[in-house]
Design a protein around this motif. Sequence first.
Motif, mmCIF file in Angstrom:
data_model
loop_
_atom_site.group_PDB
_atom_site.id
_atom_site.type_symbol
_atom_site.label_atom_id
_atom_site.label_comp_id
_atom_site.label_asym_id
_atom_site.label_seq_id
_atom_site.Cartn_x
_atom_site.Cartn_y
_atom_site.Cartn_z
ATOM 1 N N TYR A 80 0.851 -1.183 0.000
ATOM 2 C CA TYR A 80 0.000 0.000 0.000
ATOM 3 C C TYR A 80 0.890 1.237 0.000
ATOM 4 O O TYR A 80 2.037 1.190 0.439
ATOM 5 C CB TYR A 80 -0.892 0.044 1.244
ATOM 6 C CG TYR A 80 -1.844 -1.110 1.342
ATOM 7 C CD1 TYR A 80 -3.102 -1.050 0.767
ATOM 8 C CD2 TYR A 80 -1.490 -2.267 2.013
ATOM 9 C CE1 TYR A 80 -3.985 -2.111 0.859
ATOM 10 C CE2 TYR A 80 -2.360 -3.336 2.108
ATOM 11 C CZ TYR A 80 -3.605 -3.253 1.530
ATOM 12 O OH TYR A 80 -4.468 -4.297 1.614
ATOM 13 N N ASN B 219 0.511 5.468 0.987
ATOM 14 C CA ASN B 219 -0.239 6.638 1.442
ATOM 15 C C ASN B 219 0.614 7.860 1.161
ATOM 16 O O ASN B 219 1.558 8.153 1.891
ATOM 17 C CB ASN B 219 -0.561 6.548 2.940
ATOM 18 C CG ASN B 219 -1.560 5.469 3.235
ATOM 19 O OD1 ASN B 219 -2.350 5.095 2.387
ATOM 20 N ND2 ASN B 219 -1.529 4.948 4.442
ATOM 21 N N LYS C 8 -4.604 9.231 0.068
ATOM 22 C CA LYS C 8 -4.724 8.512 1.331
ATOM 23 C C LYS C 8 -5.800 7.446 1.188
ATOM 24 O O LYS C 8 -6.846 7.519 1.798
ATOM 25 C CB LYS C 8 -5.046 9.461 2.465
ATOM 26 C CG LYS C 8 -3.963 10.472 2.720
ATOM 27 C CD LYS C 8 -3.974 10.891 4.138
ATOM 28 C CE LYS C 8 -2.942 11.937 4.414
ATOM 29 N NZ LYS C 8 -1.638 11.461 4.646
ATOM 30 N N SER C 9 -5.523 6.468 0.359
ATOM 31 C CA SER C 9 -6.529 5.445 0.110
ATOM 32 C C SER C 9 -6.114 4.115 0.723
ATOM 33 O O SER C 9 -4.968 3.903 1.070
ATOM 34 C CB SER C 9 -6.735 5.258 -1.394
ATOM 35 O OG SER C 9 -5.590 4.691 -1.966
ATOM 36 N N LYS C 10 -7.056 3.236 0.841
ATOM 37 C CA LYS C 10 -6.818 1.898 1.367
ATOM 38 C C LYS C 10 -6.651 0.883 0.243
ATOM 39 O O LYS C 10 -6.637 -0.303 0.468
ATOM 40 C CB LYS C 10 -7.985 1.473 2.259
ATOM 41 C CG LYS C 10 -8.218 2.371 3.432
ATOM 42 C CD LYS C 10 -7.468 1.899 4.624
ATOM 43 C CE LYS C 10 -7.804 2.768 5.812
ATOM 44 N NZ LYS C 10 -6.938 2.560 6.907
#
Length: 88
Positions: free
Chosen positions: A38, A40, A45-47
């Motif tokens: 991932y 960020n 700012k995503s999952k």
Amino acid sequence: MEMWVGKIKGYNSEGQYIGTYRAVIKKDGEFLYRMTLYFNGLTNKSKKPYKRNEFVSSNLEVLKRKFRTSLFTKEKGKVLWKKKIDVC
């Protein structure tokens, strides 16, 4: 379920902070571990996973090393790993 979370700050070639890379390693079955990456960033700012492919190995140390070598930043600091145990 056994789970490891690793984080490292990413910098560009000019030394400016661009975001944080995160790896989540989960135990999949009895012998396999599965890692998802991932990112960020300052504007993102995503999952959602950073890469579509997941890395799979039977050795946890191999996946930890793969996370460090798969980053695109030139400056590489220390990866901070935390073990989390989720009771399902």
